[in-house]
Write a protein that holds these residues in place. Structure first.
Motif, PDB file in Angstrom:
ATOM      1  N   GLY A  21     -12.924  36.576   2.265  1.00 55.15           N
ATOM      2  CA  GLY A  21     -13.522  37.884   2.522  1.00 55.15           C
ATOM      3  C   GLY A  21     -14.754  37.840   3.399  1.00 55.15           C
ATOM      4  O   GLY A  21     -15.214  38.882   3.863  1.00 55.15           O
ATOM      5  N   GLU A  22     -15.301  36.672   3.661  1.00 56.52           N
ATOM      6  CA  GLU A  22     -16.488  36.567   4.510  1.00 56.52           C
ATOM      7  C   GLU A  22     -16.097  36.639   5.982  1.00 56.52           C
ATOM      8  O   GLU A  22     -15.019  36.211   6.377  1.00 56.52           O
ATOM      9  N   VAL A  23     -16.990  37.188   6.783  1.00 56.32           N
ATOM     10  CA  VAL A  23     -16.808  37.232   8.233  1.00 56.32           C
ATOM     11  C   VAL A  23     -17.597  36.062   8.808  1.00 56.32           C
ATOM     12  O   VAL A  23     -18.790  35.924   8.552  1.00 56.32           O
ATOM     13  N   VAL A  24     -16.925  35.192   9.546  1.00 53.09           N
ATOM     14  CA  VAL A  24     -17.576  34.013  10.119  1.00 53.09           C
ATOM     15  C   VAL A  24     -17.255  33.899  11.604  1.00 53.09           C
ATOM     16  O   VAL A  24     -16.251  34.433  12.079  1.00 53.09           O
ATOM     17  N   GLU A  25     -18.104  33.186  12.314  1.00 53.23           N
ATOM     18  CA  GLU A  25     -17.911  32.903  13.733  1.00 53.23           C
ATOM     19  C   GLU A  25     -17.348  31.489  13.864  1.00 53.23           C
ATOM     20  O   GLU A  25     -17.898  30.546  13.303  1.00 53.23           O
ATOM     21  N   VAL A  26     -16.225  31.362  14.569  1.00 51.10           N
ATOM     22  CA  VAL A  26     -15.628  30.055  14.831  1.00 51.10           C
ATOM     23  C   VAL A  26     -15.227  30.003  16.305  1.00 51.10           C
ATOM     24  O   VAL A  26     -15.157  31.031  16.973  1.00 51.10           O
ATOM     25  N   THR A  27     -14.937  28.803  16.774  1.00 51.58           N
ATOM     26  CA  THR A  27     -14.475  28.698  18.163  1.00 51.58           C
ATOM     27  C   THR A  27     -13.072  29.291  18.266  1.00 51.58           C
ATOM     28  O   THR A  27     -12.299  29.276  17.302  1.00 51.58           O
ATOM     29  N   SER A  28     -12.764  29.822  19.430  1.00 54.83           N
ATOM     30  CA  SER A  28     -11.462  30.481  19.609  1.00 54.83           C
ATOM     31  C   SER A  28     -10.307  29.501  19.404  1.00 54.83           C
ATOM     32  O   SER A  28      -9.274  29.863  18.845  1.00 54.83           O
ATOM     33  N   GLY A  47     -11.161  48.324  10.843  1.00 55.95           N
ATOM     34  CA  GLY A  47     -10.584  48.574   9.518  1.00 55.95           C
ATOM     35  C   GLY A  47     -10.843  47.431   8.561  1.00 55.95           C
ATOM     36  O   GLY A  47     -11.182  47.634   7.396  1.00 55.95           O
ATOM     37  N   ILE A  48     -10.685  46.207   9.040  1.00 51.35           N
ATOM     38  CA  ILE A  48     -10.916  45.036   8.200  1.00 51.35           C
ATOM     39  C   ILE A  48     -12.394  44.930   7.831  1.00 51.35           C
ATOM     40  O   ILE A  48     -12.741  44.612   6.700  1.00 51.35           O
ATOM     41  N   LEU A  49     -13.274  45.215   8.792  1.00 54.30           N
ATOM     42  CA  LEU A  49     -14.711  45.155   8.495  1.00 54.30           C
ATOM     43  C   LEU A  49     -15.094  46.176   7.425  1.00 54.30           C
ATOM     44  O   LEU A  49     -15.914  45.901   6.557  1.00 54.30           O
ATOM     45  N   LYS A  50     -14.497  47.382   7.473  1.00 55.55           N
ATOM     46  CA  LYS A  50     -14.762  48.396   6.444  1.00 55.55           C
ATOM     47  C   LYS A  50     -14.282  47.904   5.085  1.00 55.55           C
ATOM     48  O   LYS A  50     -14.959  48.056   4.071  1.00 55.55           O
ATOM     49  N   THR A  51     -13.093  47.312   5.063  1.00 52.81           N
ATOM     50  CA  THR A  51     -12.536  46.782   3.820  1.00 52.81           C
ATOM     51  C   THR A  51     -13.418  45.673   3.261  1.00 52.81           C
ATOM     52  O   THR A  51     -13.670  45.620   2.049  1.00 52.81           O
ATOM     53  N   VAL A  52     -13.889  44.788   4.118  1.00 56.21           N
ATOM     54  CA  VAL A  52     -14.767  43.688   3.691  1.00 56.21           C
ATOM     55  C   VAL A  52     -16.056  44.263   3.096  1.00 56.21           C
ATOM     56  O   VAL A  52     -16.518  43.816   2.041  1.00 56.21           O
ATOM     57  N   GLN A  57     -19.421  45.585  -1.676  1.00 53.66           N
ATOM     58  CA  GLN A  57     -20.130  46.548  -2.513  1.00 53.66           C
ATOM     59  C   GLN A  57     -19.554  46.576  -3.926  1.00 53.66           C
ATOM     60  O   GLN A  57     -20.299  46.649  -4.908  1.00 53.66           O
ATOM     61  N   GLN A  58     -18.228  46.501  -4.047  1.00 56.69           N
ATOM     62  CA  GLN A  58     -17.597  46.485  -5.366  1.00 56.69           C
ATOM     63  C   GLN A  58     -17.999  45.231  -6.142  1.00 56.69           C
ATOM     64  O   GLN A  58     -18.253  45.297  -7.345  1.00 56.69           O
ATOM     65  N   GLU A  59     -18.080  44.108  -5.454  1.00 55.27           N
ATOM     66  CA  GLU A  59     -18.485  42.856  -6.101  1.00 55.27           C
ATOM     67  C   GLU A  59     -19.934  42.938  -6.576  1.00 55.27           C
ATOM     68  O   GLU A  59     -20.261  42.496  -7.681  1.00 55.27           O
ATOM     69  N   GLU A  60     -20.818  43.502  -5.755  1.00 54.66           N
ATOM     70  CA  GLU A  60     -22.216  43.687  -6.162  1.00 54.66           C
ATOM     71  C   GLU A  60     -22.313  44.573  -7.394  1.00 54.66           C
ATOM     72  O   GLU A  60     -23.070  44.288  -8.320  1.00 54.66           O
TER      73      GLU A  60
END
Length: 153
Positions: A21-28, A47-52, A57-60
């Motif tokens: 569920g985390e958003v991370v930066e990786v090489t292409s 859409g995915i960012l909204k879901t994340v 928020q639900q986890e918090e």
């Protein structure tokens, strides 16, 4: 050659990268050749960012609710404060065996109706009758302190 980074959402926990569920930066190349084919990550979209964000928020909220429940159990346990554990006693007030965390958990549940995980109970070695302090970890941030009174049956 410059390496272009892309933003992806992890679908599973990856020890060196992050949790599901985390958003991370990786090489292409890493994303294209390893993460995407194995369904370990997905491309980020609005859409995915909204879901994340909603999931975060639900986890918090869940964590806040768990802590509040632990606080109320702490208050209930500390209100009674002294719990009596009856044991078989020999000469000089020496008890047969020892009082275990499971014994304390059973007494807490029978007296207060609150179920406590025995692994969260810390008590000193009990070899004679008397009053002993007990620490009960109800949540990572919530610990209750009570007394047990060991008496003869």
């Amino acid at each position: 050659m410059s390496k272009k980074n892309v933003s992806v959402v992890l679908q599973q926990d990856i020890p060196s990268l992050g949790k599901s569920g985390e958003v991370v930066e990786v090489t292409s190349g890493y994303a294209r050749n390893y993460l995407f084919p194995r369904s370990l990550a997905a491309r980020t979209t609005a859409g995915i960012l909204k879901t994340v964000e909603l999931r975060r928020q639900q986890e918090e909220q869940r964590k806040k609710d768990e802590k509040a429940a632990a606080e109320s159990r702490k208050t209930a346990l500390e209100t009674i404060n002294r719990y009596v554990v009856k044991v078989t006693v020999g000469e000089g007030g020496q008890i047969f065996g020892t009082i275990t965390s499971q014994d304390v958990a059973d007494v807490l549940e029978s007296v207060s109706g609150i179920s406590v995980d025995r692994r969260g109970i810390t008590l000193e070695d009990v070899k004679t009758t008397g009053t002993y302090p007990v620490s009960i970890r109800l949540h990572q941030d919530v610990t209750a302190s009570i007394q047990i009174q060991v008496t003869a049956e």
